[in-house]
Design a protein around this motif. Structure first.
Motif, PDB file in Angstrom:
ATOM      1  N   ARG A  59      57.050  68.716  -2.568  1.00 11.17           N
ATOM      2  CA  ARG A  59      55.819  69.439  -2.808  1.00 11.17           C
ATOM      3  C   ARG A  59      55.006  69.536  -1.529  1.00 11.17           C
ATOM      4  O   ARG A  59      55.284  68.827  -0.557  1.00 11.17           O
ATOM      5  CB  ARG A  59      55.003  68.759  -3.901  1.00 11.17           C
ATOM      6  N   ALA A  62      47.951  69.638  -0.084  1.00 11.84           N
ATOM      7  CA  ALA A  62      46.827  70.540   0.108  1.00 11.84           C
ATOM      8  C   ALA A  62      46.061  70.131   1.346  1.00 11.84           C
ATOM      9  O   ALA A  62      45.886  68.941   1.609  1.00 11.84           O
ATOM     10  CB  ALA A  62      45.930  70.555  -1.114  1.00 11.84           C
ATOM     11  N   ARG A  66      42.762  76.559  -0.612  1.00 13.87           N
ATOM     12  CA  ARG A  66      43.884  76.977  -1.463  1.00 13.87           C
ATOM     13  C   ARG A  66      44.943  77.600  -0.618  1.00 13.87           C
ATOM     14  O   ARG A  66      44.684  78.534   0.146  1.00 13.87           O
ATOM     15  CB  ARG A  66      43.367  77.939  -2.541  1.00 13.87           C
ATOM     16  N   GLU A  70      53.666  78.133  -2.053  1.00 11.88           N
ATOM     17  CA  GLU A  70      54.021  76.975  -2.836  1.00 11.88           C
ATOM     18  C   GLU A  70      55.524  76.796  -2.788  1.00 11.88           C
ATOM     19  O   GLU A  70      56.256  77.698  -2.391  1.00 11.88           O
ATOM     20  CB  GLU A  70      53.547  77.143  -4.272  1.00 11.88           C
ATOM     21  N   SER A  72      58.945  76.112  -4.827  1.00  6.10           N
ATOM     22  CA  SER A  72      59.558  76.257  -6.139  1.00  6.10           C
ATOM     23  C   SER A  72      60.276  74.964  -6.472  1.00  6.10           C
ATOM     24  O   SER A  72      61.126  74.491  -5.692  1.00  6.10           O
ATOM     25  CB  SER A  72      60.553  77.430  -6.142  1.00  6.10           C
ATOM     26  N   SER A  81      52.479  82.511  -3.125  1.00  5.13           N
ATOM     27  CA  SER A  81      51.879  82.337  -4.438  1.00  5.13           C
ATOM     28  C   SER A  81      50.686  83.238  -4.661  1.00  5.13           C
ATOM     29  O   SER A  81      50.327  83.518  -5.806  1.00  5.13           O
ATOM     30  CB  SER A  81      51.465  80.853  -4.631  1.00  5.13           C
TER      31      SER A  81
END
Length: 853
Positions: A59, A62, A66, A70, A72, A81
Motif C-alpha cells: 500500500r 499518505a 490526497r 493508488e 490495486s 485514482s
C-alpha cells in the motif's frame, strides 16, 4: 481523455526496473490521465510474486494530501485514482514529480516511488483583459510611435507555454515583439502610418496569442484605438493609376476618364478641385482638358497613333485649405491604331527611256512602299497594272524593283503608263497607286517597207521632161533617223528594150527624189521607142547600220496617137482581075500605123467618087472591089481617092489615089499574066525574107530567154507555169493582172505587124456563120485565157458586131473563141480594155490575164 498507454507503461516499467537497481522506482504519467489508468506494475517492479502484493498488504503511505494514484490490491499495479492536474500539483515548476512511499508487510519494507506528471497543452494563453482602449491623435502621432501592450500568460510549461503573437491586418498598425528573457516577451503596438480620423475614426484590432502546443491553443484581446481629429487630410484619389484605351479616330469632346479624389476633412478643407498637372509628351498639353469640379477628362484635340501612341497625364486634386493639401494620380492613355493611312508609293529611281531591245529582267525603276499604320493595317501588298510587259520583284521589306517581263516593241507601243497599286491589310483596306511613265526608245529594227512589192505606172508618151510619174512611199515605223527614208533607183538593175533591139538602163529615163519618193521623167517617153520599163527603187533608212527595202516598178508607156497611117507599096504591079462582075477584088490598099491599139486600128473609106460609084473598099481590109457590074457609062478610067484613118483621138489619116483602067478581056489576061510573073518574083524575094526573119527572131528569142533566166530566176515564173499574182494595174482603159490560176506560153515573132490574142471560153454554142475574114494572119504576140462570154455580148458592141455575128477578129478555135486584134507593137489594144471594162462592171466576177513582151 482517451490515451493509449501501452507504450508509455512499457517505458515506465523499464525505468522502474532500472530504478530498482538503485532502490527506487520511477514512473511517469501525463496529466489529465483517466481514472484507472495503470501507471506501472508496482508489485512486479518491486520483485513480488503473484499473490504476494495482497498477502503482504502492499500500500501507499499518505503524504498529507490526497493522492491521485493508488495500488490495486489484487494485481499490485499503481493506477490513477483521480484527476491529475499538473498545474494544480506543481504550478509552473518543471518537472512535476510526486514522491510516494510504498509499504510492504511481512516483513515490513519501505520503497520510495517517484511519479512524474508530464504536462499536456490543456491551458490556452490568457490576456489580463479581454479589451484594451487606446486614444491617438491623427497626424500628431507620428508614424513609428510605439505603444506597449501587456502580454498573455499560459499555465502550461515548456513548449506548451511558449507564446507567439499576431495582430489583425492593418495598414496603420503593426506589432513588435521583443524577448526580454527565455520566458518573457515585450509587446509594442507600432503606428505604421499617420492616422486620419476622416478616413477611420476608430480602429479595432485583435491581438492573438498562440502557444506552442500541438494542437495549439490561442487567446485574444481586442484593441480599440480611437482617433482624435485634426484638419490634416490631403485629397486622396480612389486609384493611383487610371488606364484608358482609345482608338485614334476618337472624336473631340469624347470623355477620356473620370478621376475621383476624396478629402476626409470637413467644410472647405474637404472640398476638392482638379487640374492636369503635366502631360507627357509636353506637346500634347492642348489635347486634353479636365473639369475642375467633376474630374472629367475630355479630348480637346485629335489623336494620331502614328505621331503619339501613349499619353501620361498627371492629375492633381487639392483642397481649399490654407495652405492647400493635394493628392496625385496618373491617367495612362494608350492610343489604338485604326486603318486611317493609305499606303504610300515612291519612285526612288527611274531609268527611262527603255530601249526596245532591252533584255527581259531589266530593272526599269526602284520603288519604296510604306504604310504609317501598324500591324495588319500596315502590311502592304503591291501589284503592277497592266500585268504585262512589266512586273514587280520584292528586294527587301518595303522595296520593289519594276522589271521588264516581256520583250518591247516601240513600233507597237511607244510609251507605257504603268500603275503600281498598293493595298494594306486593314478592314476595309485602303489603296494607293503611283503612275510611272515608261517611254520606249527606238532602235533600228525595221527596214523600210513599200506598200506594194510591185508598182505599175502608166505614163503617156511625149510627156514633158521632169513630169511626175508617180509617188512611191516606203514606211519605216522607226523614229528619227532610224525611220528617215531616202529613195534611189537601184543602179544596174532594170531597164527596157528599145525599138530596133538593145537594152537601155532605166536611170536614163527616170529618176526618184531622195526625200519625197517622187518618180519623175528625165526625158520625154516615146512609146514607139520603149513600151515597158522595169526597175527597182531602193529605200534606205538613216539608222546605224542602215536597213533597206526594195520595190519593183513596172512603167508602161501608154501610146498617144502621134503617128499617121503610112501607105505601103502594092504587093503586085498590075491591076486586079476582077472583071466586070459583082464583088471582084480590084486592088488592095495596104497601110500601117506606128502607134498601137485603137491608134493603130485602121479603117478604109472611099472618098471619091462619092455616091453610087462602081467600086467599094473594105472598111478594115482595104480591098477595093466592084460594088456593081461595070457599065459603058462608067468610062474607061476611074480615079479613086481612098482615105485611111486610125481610131485615135483625134484621128490621123492618109490618102491614097488609085487609078483603075477598064480593058478588054485580052488585055486583062495579059495584065493577069504580068501580075502573076510579078507575084512569082515577089514570092522568091519573100522566101529569103522569111529565112532572115526566122534567124533574127531565134537569136532575139534566145537572148530574151537568157536574160529572163538571169533576171527573174529568184522570182516566181512569169513566162510559164502557175504563180502568185504580182501585178495589179488600174487605169482609164481597164484592168489587167497576172493570173493566179493559169498562164500560157509566150510566142514572139518578128514582122511588121503584131496582134493581141485573147481566148474566151464560151458558155454557149458559137454563133452560126463563117469566121471573120478580116483577121490578120500575123503571129500572136501573147496568149492567155479568161472565162467570159463571146465579145459580141459586151456593150457597146464592137464595130460590125450584130445579132448572130461575132466581133471583128473573133474566130472559133476548138472550144474557145479567139479574138485577134492588130497591134504593131505587141501591147494590148486599148479598145479591148474598154470592152473588157464594160463587161467586168456588169458581171463583177471575171478574171482577166495578160502577159506583155
Amino acid at each position: 481523455m482517451g490515451v493509449c498507454w501501452g507504450p508509455v507503461v512499457r517505458v515506465l516499467v523499464l525505468q522502474a526496473a532500472w530504478a530498482l537497481g538503485g532502490g527506487q522506482v520511477r514512473y511517469s504519467v501525463p496529466e489529465e490521465a483517466k481514472a484507472g489508468t495503470v501507471v506501472g506494475r508496482l508489485a512486479q517492479d518491486l520483485g513480488l510474486e503473484a499473490g504476494e502484493p495482497e498477502a503482504r498488504r502492499l500500500r501507499l503511505v499518505a503524504q498529507g494530501r490526497r493522492a491521485s494514484v493508488e495500488v490495486s490490491g489484487a494485481s499490485g499495479a499503481l493506477v490513477v485514482s483521480s484527476r491529475l492536474d499538473r498545474e494544480e500539483l506543481c504550478g509552473k515548476s518543471a518537472p512535476c514529480a510526486l514522491r510516494l512511499e510504498v509499504l510492504v508487510e511481512r516483513p515490513l519494507r519501505v520503497f520510495h516511488v517517484e511519479l512524474e506528471v508530464t504536462d499536456i497543452n490543456d491551458n490556452a494563453p490568457l490576456f489580463p483583459a479581454a479589451r484594451k482602449n487606446l486614444s491617438l491623435a491623427e497626424f500628431t502621432t507620428l508614424p513609428g510611435s510605439r505603444f506597449p501592450l501587456e502580454g498573455a500568460s499560459d499555465a502550461d510549461v515548456g513548449a506548451n507555454a511558449q507564446l507567439s503573437y499576431t495582430l489583425s491586418p492593418s495598414e496603420y498598425f503593426t506589432l513588435d515583439v521583443k524577448s526580454s528573457d527565455e520566458n518573457r516577451k515585450s509587446l509594442f503596438l507600432v503606428l505604421a502610418k499617420s492616422l486620419d480620423r476622416e478616413t477611420m475614426a476608430e480602429h479595432r484590432l485583435v491581438l492573438t496569442a498562440i502557444d506552442g502546443g500541438r494542437p495549439s491553443l490561442t487567446g485574444t484581446m481586442e484593441l480599440v484605438i480611437s482617433v482624435l481629429d485634426v484638419n490634416d487630410n490631403a485629397p486622396q484619389f480612389n486609384q493611383s493609376v487610371y488606364k484608358v484605351l482609345l482608338p485614334e479616330d476618337t472624336l473631340e469632346g469624347t470623355l477620356v476618364s473620370r478621376v475621383r479624389a476624396t478629402d476626409a476633412d470637413l467644410g472647405i478643407y474637404g472640398e476638392v478641385i482638379y487640374e492636369i498637372d503635366s502631360v507627357l509628351p509636353p506637346s500634347a498639353s492642348d489635347v486634353f482638358s479636365i473639369d475642375t469640379n467633376s474630374g472629367e477628362i475630355r479630348l480637346t484635340g485629335a489623336l494620331d497613333f502614328e505621331t503619339v501612341t501613349f499619353y501620361d497625364l498627371h492629375v492633381k486634386a487639392k483642397d481649399k485649405g490654407s495652405p492647400p493639401l493635394s493628392g496625385h494620380c496618373s491617367v495612362e492613355l494608350e492610343v489604338l491604331d485604326v486603318n486611317d493611312n493609305a499606303p504610300e508609293v515612291w519612285v526612288t529611281s527611274l531609268s527611262v527611256p527603255v530601249p526596245e531591245d532591252a533584255a527581259v529582267g531589266t530593272v526599269v525603276a526602284l520603288l519604296s512602299v510604306s504604310d504609317r499604320d501598324s500591324g495588319a493595317n500596315g502590311r502592304v501588298r503591291c501589284a503592277v497594272w497592266p500585268a504585262a510587259p512589266f512586273g514587280l520583284v520584292a528586294t527587301f521589306a518595303g522595296s520593289y524593283s519594276l522589271v521588264l517581263r516581256e520583250a518591247l516593241d516601240r513600233e507597237r507601243v511607244s510609251e507605257y503608263e504603268v500603275e503600281v497599286r498598293a493595298e494594306d491589310g486593314g478592314a476595309p483596306a485602303l489603296r494607293a497607286s503611283r503612275g510611272v511613265r515608261v517611254p520606249v526608245s527606238d532602235v533600228n529594227d525595221n527596214a523600210p517597207a513599200f506598200a506594194q512589192a510591185v508598182y505599175t505606172v502608166l505614163a503617156r508618151e511625149n510627156n514633158a521632161a521632169g513630169a511626175e510619174l508617180a509617188r512611191l512611199w516606203a514606211r519605216d515605223p522607226d523614229e528619227a533617223g532610224n525611220g528617215r527614208v531616202s529613195y534611189s533607183v537601184a543602179e544596174g538593175v532594170g531597164g527596157g528594150a528599145v525599138a530596133g533591139g538593145g537594152w537601155r538602163a532605166a536611170s536614163s529615163y527616170v529618176s526618184v527624189d531622195a526625200e519625197s519618193g517622187r518618180l519623175w521623167a528625165l526625158q520625154p517617153l516615146d512609146y514607139e521607142e520603149v513600151q515597158v520599163l522595169q526597175f527597182e527603187v531602193r529605200a534606205v533608212d538613216a539608222g546605224e547600220p542602215p536597213l533597206c527595202g526594195n520595190a519593183t516598178v513596172q512603167l508602161f508607156v501608154v501610146d498617144e496617137n502621134d503617128n499617121a497611117p503610112a501607105l505601103l507599096p502594092a504587093a503586085g504591079g498590075g491591076p486586079g482581075g476582077g472583071g466586070r462582075g459583082l464583088g471582084g477584088v480590084v486592088a488592095k490598099i495596104r497601110a500601117v500605123d506606128a502607134d498601137s491599139g485603137y491608134n493603130a486600128w485602121l479603117r478604109y473609106e472611099l472618098w471619091e467618087p462619092r455616091g453610087k460609084g462602081p467600086f467599094r473598099v473594105g472598111l478594115y481590109s482595104g480591098e477595093v472591089s466592084t460594088a456593081r457590074a461595070l457599065e459603058e457609062a462608067d468610062g474607061p478610067r476611074q480615079r479613086l481617092v481612098i482615105v485611111v484613118r486610125d481610131h485615135g483621138e483625134p484621128a490621123r489619116s492618109a490618102t491614097a489615089t488609085l487609078s483603075v483602067s477598064l480593058v478588054e478581056g485580052a488585055e486583062a489576061a495579059l495584065a493577069a499574066g504580068g501580075a502573076a510573073a510579078a507575084a512569082a518574083a515577089a514570092a522568091a524575094t519573100n522566101v529569103w525574107l522569111v529565112v532572115a526573119i526566122c534567124a533574127v527572131s531565134s537569136l532575139f528569142l534566145l537572148a530574151v530567154v537568157l536574160y529572163g533566166a538571169s533576171r527573174w530566176a529568184p522570182r516566181a515564173a512569169v513566162l510559164s507555169g502557175p504563180g502568185p499574182a504580182t501585178l495589179v494595174c488600174a487605169s482609164e482603159v481597164g484592168s489587167w493582172s497576172y493570173s493566179q490560176r493559169q498562164s500560157r506560153s509566150l510566142c514572139v515573132a518578128e514582122g511588121a505587124g503584131k496582134s493581141d490574142l485573147m481566148v474566151f471560153s464560151p458558155n454557149f454554142p458559137p454563133p452560126p456563120g463563117p469566121a471573120a475574114k478580116e483577121t490578120q494572119p500575123e503571129a500572136p504576140a501573147l496568149v492567155d485565157t479568161v472565162s467570159a462570154p463571146p465579145l459580141c455580148r459586151l456593150s457597146p458592141l464592137p464595130p460590125s458586131c450584130g445579132p448572130g455575128r461575132p466581133a471583128p477578129g473573133v474566130v472559133m478555135e476548138g472550144d474557145s473563141w479567139v479574138f485577134r486584134v492588130f497591134s504593131p507593137h505587141g501591147v494590148m489594144s486599148p479598145f479591148l480594155f474598154s470592152y473588157w471594162r464594160n463587161y467586168e462592171s456588169r458581171e463583177g466576177n471575171t478574171e482577166f490575164s495578160s502577159v506583155f513582151v
